[in-house]
Design an enzyme around this catalytic site. Sequence first.
Site, mmCIF file in Angstrom:
data_model
loop_
_atom_site.group_PDB
_atom_site.id
_atom_site.type_symbol
_atom_site.label_atom_id
_atom_site.label_comp_id
_atom_site.label_asym_id
_atom_site.label_seq_id
_atom_site.Cartn_x
_atom_site.Cartn_y
_atom_site.Cartn_z
ATOM 1 N N LYS A 125 25.760 36.353 41.956
ATOM 2 C CA LYS A 125 26.707 35.235 42.113
ATOM 3 C C LYS A 125 26.029 33.942 42.553
ATOM 4 C CE LYS A 125 31.037 37.568 42.327
ATOM 5 N NZ LYS A 125 30.750 39.008 42.485
ATOM 6 N N GLU B 279 37.621 30.879 45.581
ATOM 7 C CA GLU B 279 38.408 32.076 45.841
ATOM 8 C C GLU B 279 37.421 33.204 46.130
ATOM 9 O OE1 GLU B 279 37.454 31.054 42.885
ATOM 10 O OE2 GLU B 279 36.480 32.872 42.131
ATOM 11 N N SER C 259 23.549 44.355 39.283
ATOM 12 C CA SER C 259 24.063 43.029 39.661
ATOM 13 C C SER C 259 24.101 42.754 41.159
ATOM 14 C CB SER C 259 25.467 42.830 39.073
ATOM 15 O OG SER C 259 26.327 43.878 39.476
#
Length: 406
Positions: free
Chosen positions: A101, A123, A390
């Site tokens: 991210k 969010e 990830s």
Amino acid sequence: MPIDQSTMRSEPNTGPNARGRFGEFGGRYVPETLMHPVEELEQAYQLARTDPNFKAELDRLLKDFAGRPTPLFPAQRLTERLGGAQIYLKREDLLHTGAHKINNCLGQGLLAQRMGKTRLVAETGAGQHGVATASVAALLGLECVVYMGEEDMGRQAPNVFRMRLLGAQVVCVSSGTKTLKDAINEGMRDWVTNVHDTHYLMGSVLGPHPYPMMVRDFQRIIGQEARQQILASVGRLPDLLCACVGGGSNSIGLFYDFIPDTSVKMVGVEAGGRGPDLGEHAARFAGGKPGVLHGSYTYVLQTEDGLIASTHSVSAGLDYPAVGPEHAALFRRRRVEYTHVSDREALEAARLLSQVEGIIPALEPAHALAEVVKRAPGMPRDQMILVNLSGRGDKDLGIFQSAGIL
Ligand SMILES: *Cc1c(COP(=O)(O)O)cnc(C)c1O
């Protein structure tokens, strides 16, 4: 790491078109009040993406702050254990804040700064995107507000504390199902009200155009590096790419630069949760149909009457009723195969990787690993599977513990 041009081939050309469409999917289904902010964002991004200074600054932060490039790790003991194709792991779990991210947050954070914005709104579900956004806000000296469902704040208390320690304000959302979907609604509302100084930092390839395109572009680095790394170490492309699909950013990030390579198969793995009944999973391609959520036309889990369905996954990052519109187009074109694995299978795969490779994965990529556990034994030993790892599993220790997998 500079990308060696000799290993690059034709640019993937999957869109979106000028109206933000990937085939029939995507677009910009927003109220009048949001039209101006998304248009302003699109213009700013179109200028930034071709500006060498923007790219240089982003590359520098990806390297020095986030820790790129991430290694491509040959998982030899896992390969031996499964007895088939050779397995390689793209180690996004080694990045700062623990997942892919940060790639997107750095890109959008720099863009916001360029646009003269002084405040980031985001969010978060599990808190991973909130932590990455809060870290980038601190790095760039921007104010940060993170909207989070009341339900999620309760189950992800350590990440709430991390965000606050990083200087972010965490706003509790008590409307609707008190989870990610409602947090996005509140974040968008804040953006409309404060657009003069605020950027909405979307965490995945979701939302109205240009977000799905922009977030994909910021995550492309995963596939660009992986492509170069496997060519440098093995001399040929992998046979299969495998990644988990929540909103779809880590998977599209890995897949994108391989799309023109027809010899490379791709599989996206969704959350099969507890079973096939609506409300028990987040397998949008198995149980959903086209509809609009959060500004985009895509596959959505919905009831007969078109109400957004509730979802379940052991992994918070995969627990969302819609999927990025570019995936919907790749599904329609059959360029990517989409499948799902259960909570149980993902937990089991996480235990396996931990014990044979010494790497504790997050529960999201454990879904991709569970699919590899199913496929690798049936593939010849000279074939290669490249899996996107990830994120790391630190955030999931409590879930591993209460799931009783030991
Ligand atoms: C958030 C998250 C995901 C799911 O999001 P995508 O946009 O589908 O990548 C997957 N893995 C990890 C580790 C995450 O934190």
